[in-house]
Motif scaffolding. Structure first.
Motif, PDB file in Angstrom:
ATOM      1  N   THR A  98       0.837  -1.192   0.000  1.00 19.74           N
ATOM      2  CA  THR A  98       0.000   0.000   0.000  1.00 19.74           C
ATOM      3  C   THR A  98       0.870   1.240   0.000  1.00 19.74           C
ATOM      4  O   THR A  98       1.803   1.362   0.798  1.00 19.74           O
ATOM      5  N   CYS A  99       0.556   2.172  -0.889  1.00 21.25           N
ATOM      6  CA  CYS A  99       1.279   3.439  -0.960  1.00 21.25           C
ATOM      7  C   CYS A  99       0.972   4.252   0.293  1.00 21.25           C
ATOM      8  O   CYS A  99      -0.186   4.391   0.683  1.00 21.25           O
ATOM      9  N   SER A 105      -3.354   0.491  -3.204  1.00 24.93           N
ATOM     10  CA  SER A 105      -2.696  -0.780  -2.916  1.00 24.93           C
ATOM     11  C   SER A 105      -2.615  -1.633  -4.174  1.00 24.93           C
ATOM     12  O   SER A 105      -3.470  -1.563  -5.050  1.00 24.93           O
ATOM     13  N   LEU A 106      -1.563  -2.412  -4.230  1.00 27.72           N
ATOM     14  CA  LEU A 106      -1.335  -3.314  -5.353  1.00 27.72           C
ATOM     15  C   LEU A 106      -1.001  -4.676  -4.779  1.00 27.72           C
ATOM     16  O   LEU A 106      -0.145  -4.795  -3.899  1.00 27.72           O
ATOM     17  N   THR A 107      -1.696  -5.686  -5.264  1.00 33.29           N
ATOM     18  CA  THR A 107      -1.437  -7.044  -4.808  1.00 33.29           C
ATOM     19  C   THR A 107      -0.636  -7.775  -5.875  1.00 33.29           C
ATOM     20  O   THR A 107      -1.020  -7.814  -7.042  1.00 33.29           O
ATOM     21  N   TRP A 145       6.740   1.651  -8.950  1.00 29.23           N
ATOM     22  CA  TRP A 145       6.754   1.987  -7.531  1.00 29.23           C
ATOM     23  C   TRP A 145       8.187   2.235  -7.076  1.00 29.23           C
ATOM     24  O   TRP A 145       9.128   1.654  -7.599  1.00 29.23           O
ATOM     25  N   SER A 146       8.343   3.093  -6.095  1.00 26.80           N
ATOM     26  CA  SER A 146       9.662   3.333  -5.512  1.00 26.80           C
ATOM     27  C   SER A 146       9.805   2.470  -4.266  1.00 26.80           C
ATOM     28  O   SER A 146       9.806   2.963  -3.150  1.00 26.80           O
ATOM     29  N   CYS A 194       3.636   4.623  -4.572  1.00 21.27           N
ATOM     30  CA  CYS A 194       3.184   4.127  -5.874  1.00 21.27           C
ATOM     31  C   CYS A 194       3.782   4.981  -6.988  1.00 21.27           C
ATOM     32  O   CYS A 194       4.423   6.010  -6.741  1.00 21.27           O
ATOM     33  N   SER A 195       3.562   4.569  -8.224  1.00 19.88           N
ATOM     34  CA  SER A 195       4.180   5.261  -9.357  1.00 19.88           C
ATOM     35  C   SER A 195       3.740   6.715  -9.446  1.00 19.88           C
ATOM     36  O   SER A 195       4.530   7.577  -9.831  1.00 19.88           O
TER      37      SER A 195
END
Length: 64
Positions: free
Chosen positions: A13-14, A20-22, A50-51, A59-60
């Motif tokens: 999660t950012c 959030s990215l799974t 993403w960093s 996130c990006s």
């Protein structure tokens, strides 16, 4: 960094916007084998912009 867990999927999660990215096993087909799920997820997140070198990750959209 992605939450420590024993296996995929790993959700990240950012911290800026809450996006959030799974990362699932299907996402890691291009990642070298033998890496921990967290390391695999980090590579996939970086591929998505993403960093993940930052802890907590961004996130990006927020990392640019």
């Amino acid at each position: 960094m992605p939450q420590d867990s024993a296996a995929l999927p790993v959700t990240c999660t950012c911290t800026e916007c809450g996006f959030s990215l799974t990362v699932t096993e299907d996402d890691t087909t291009t990642v070298p084998g033998g890496l921990s799920p967290q390391h695999q997820a980090r590579i996939v997140l970086e591929d998505h912009g993403w960093s993940s070198a930052d802890d907590p990750p961004l996130c990006s959209a927020c990392s640019t």
